[in-house]
Design a protein around this motif. Structure first.
Motif, mmCIF file in Angstrom:
data_model
loop_
_atom_site.group_PDB
_atom_site.id
_atom_site.type_symbol
_atom_site.label_atom_id
_atom_site.label_comp_id
_atom_site.label_asym_id
_atom_site.label_seq_id
_atom_site.Cartn_x
_atom_site.Cartn_y
_atom_site.Cartn_z
ATOM 1 N N TRP A 53 0.832 -1.207 0.000
ATOM 2 C CA TRP A 53 0.000 0.000 0.000
ATOM 3 C C TRP A 53 0.866 1.257 0.000
ATOM 4 O O TRP A 53 0.551 2.237 -0.678
ATOM 5 N N PHE A 57 0.620 4.154 -2.954
ATOM 6 C CA PHE A 57 0.162 5.515 -2.682
ATOM 7 C C PHE A 57 1.260 6.554 -2.516
ATOM 8 O O PHE A 57 0.970 7.751 -2.431
ATOM 9 N N THR A 58 2.533 6.125 -2.484
ATOM 10 C CA THR A 58 3.624 7.104 -2.475
ATOM 11 C C THR A 58 4.364 7.134 -3.805
ATOM 12 O O THR A 58 5.039 8.109 -4.110
ATOM 13 N N ASP A 82 2.062 10.607 0.643
ATOM 14 C CA ASP A 82 1.022 9.953 -0.144
ATOM 15 C C ASP A 82 0.492 10.879 -1.233
ATOM 16 O O ASP A 82 0.657 12.102 -1.185
ATOM 17 N N VAL A 98 -10.596 9.553 2.511
ATOM 18 C CA VAL A 98 -10.065 8.199 2.566
ATOM 19 C C VAL A 98 -10.903 7.393 3.548
ATOM 20 O O VAL A 98 -11.124 7.811 4.679
ATOM 21 N N PHE A 115 -1.790 7.736 4.997
ATOM 22 C CA PHE A 115 -2.369 8.972 4.475
ATOM 23 C C PHE A 115 -2.243 10.042 5.545
ATOM 24 O O PHE A 115 -2.915 9.986 6.570
#
Length: 137
Positions: A53, A57-58, A82, A98, A115
């Protein structure tokens, strides 16, 4: 006011080929419109939720974000934020939201959040980034 939206649905531990074989009416509806695509993270990376994850997301691999398992402590997320944090820097005032069932994505649990703005999950009824919607409503 922009009417553009981006929706990312991530289902941990579910392979794309499995989703395509089984009846999933809502996902099938999205797929029919051409908006369901597989995402390959990194064959060399660990296939564990935390690093996967974080990479998605990065946009950087575990050797940079420093998340190698499901304990996020010692991460470098301040240096590799993120995508929602980056979007907010590029477009101040942009609205993001989110929802996550796994606490480290949106809370300080296990060294999170992934996040930076937080989010909503079963253990956190309100968004920390803006007045939010209850997870249960």
């Amino acid at each position: 006011m922009s009417t553009d939206h981006v929706l990312v649905i991530g289902i941990d531990g579910v392979r794309y080929d499995s989703v395509r074989r089984l009846p999933t009416p809502h996902l099938d509806s999205i797929a029919e419109r051409g908006f369901l695509v597989p995402t390959r993270v990194n064959d060399a990376g660990p296939t564990i939720s935390g690093p996967s994850w974080a990479t998605v997301f990065t946009g950087v691999l575990a050797d940079r974000h420093r998340i190698f398992n499901n304990d996020f402590r010692g991460n470098m997320l301040a240096d590799f934020p993120d995508v929602l944090t980056l979007a907010g820097r590029l477009r101040p005032g942009i609205e993001t939201w989110v929802g996550a069932a796994w606490p480290p994505l949106v809370t300080a649990d296990s060294g999170g959040p992934l996040f930076a703005g937080g989010g909503v999950g079963p253990a956190c009824r309100q968004s920390t980034s803006r007045t939010g919607v209850s997870w249960t409503s």
